[in-house]
Write a protein that holds these residues in place. Structure first.
Motif, PDB file in Angstrom:
ATOM      1  N   VAL A  41       0.867  -1.177   0.000  1.00  0.00           N
ATOM      2  CA  VAL A  41       0.000   0.000   0.000  1.00  0.00           C
ATOM      3  C   VAL A  41       0.904   1.227   0.000  1.00  0.00           C
ATOM      4  N   LYS A  42       0.771   2.036  -1.034  1.00  0.00           N
ATOM      5  CA  LYS A  42       1.621   3.206  -1.169  1.00  0.00           C
ATOM      6  C   LYS A  42       1.253   4.275  -0.139  1.00  0.00           C
ATOM      7  N   SER A  69     -10.471   2.708  -1.814  1.00  0.00           N
ATOM      8  CA  SER A  69      -9.059   3.086  -1.753  1.00  0.00           C
ATOM      9  C   SER A  69      -8.856   4.579  -1.953  1.00  0.00           C
ATOM     10  N   ASN A  73      -3.486   4.690  -4.430  1.00  0.00           N
ATOM     11  CA  ASN A  73      -3.329   3.227  -4.466  1.00  0.00           C
ATOM     12  C   ASN A  73      -4.196   2.515  -5.493  1.00  0.00           C
ATOM     13  N   SER A  76      -1.969   0.644  -8.394  1.00  0.00           N
ATOM     14  CA  SER A  76      -1.026  -0.372  -7.911  1.00  0.00           C
ATOM     15  C   SER A  76      -1.751  -1.576  -7.305  1.00  0.00           C
TER      16      SER A  76
END
Length: 231
Positions: A41-42, A69, A73, A76
């Motif tokens: 998770v960025k 989200s 994110n 990705s």
């Protein structure tokens, strides 16, 4: 890949887990030894640094394959899990508290707890349309504040959240605040430092050796046939 029917409550062994990218180096090996693959998770530059890489600030599991989200994110996570039903939240977590808690909702079985005025509206609509009973509480960091042990048992250090949970017949172990490290704050919360990895196991990112309620925590878990794992 099979998704959990109910958030936070796996019926079998977990094989994939979302983890903030900042913590992957610390957790990848111990999770891999237990057969768990990490979905990164960025972090978000829009959040305060201490919590900018916390997965429960950036992604919320509604149930089954449906997740909400933050914008950072979307691509990705979808790339890692093509079969996921990933929705971009209508109210982006941004800035300081309470504007950072739009995804930070605690799910315990059929109940959800959060600070209603700060929760993303799409999450509230999902609850209303899927028989999830939403309970308004003062604690905006509701998910971070509570460790879900089973569908009717929770550990928290927050008295207000404890009261709200107990009013809905959820057994609560109220522990002493503090003793959980979170750089930049006086202390962190237990829910942000643990999670179920199977029906009968809960994994902690650290150890409980110095926590004054260590014995009570272990007894509470043992009563429910849930065993602690220390990553």
């Amino acid at each position: 890949m099979r998704f959990l029917e109910t958030p936070n409550l796996p019926l079998g062994r977990v094989t994939h887990m979302m983890v903030g990218e900042k913590y992957i180096n610390l957790l990848a090996d111990p999770l891999k030894k237990r057969g768990i693959n990490i979905i990164p998770v960025k972090g978000s530059a829009e959040l305060p640094t201490p919590v900018s890489n916390h997965a429960d600030m950036l992604v919320h599991h509604l149930g089954r394959d449906i997740f909400v989200s933050s914008k950072s994110n979307m691509s990705s996570i979808k790339k890692c899990i093509p079969q996921i039903n990933l929705l971009r939240c209508e109210k982006e977590p941004i800035g300081k508290y309470p504007d950072d808690v739009s995804l930070n909702v605690l799910r315990v079985g059929k109940f959800a707890f959060g600070a209603k005025e700060h929760v993303s509206p799409d999450i509230l609509r999902y609850f209303a349309g899927n028989d999830v009973i939403f309970i308004n509480v003062r604690q905006g960091y509701a998910k971070c504040s509570a460790a879900v042990v089973d569908e009717a048992s929770v550990i928290t250090a927050d008295p207000g959240l404890c009261s709200a949970l107990e009013k809905h017949n959820i057994r609560v172990l109220l522990i002493s605040p503090g003793y959980i490290s979170l750089k930049g704050y006086n202390y962190g919360f237990i829910g942000g430092a643990c999670g179920k990895i199977s029906r009968n196991e809960i994994a902690f990112t650290g150890v409980l050796d110095e926590h004054p309620d260590r014995k009570k925590i272990f007894e509470f878990l043992e009563e429910r046939k849930v065993f602690p794992v220390f990553l």
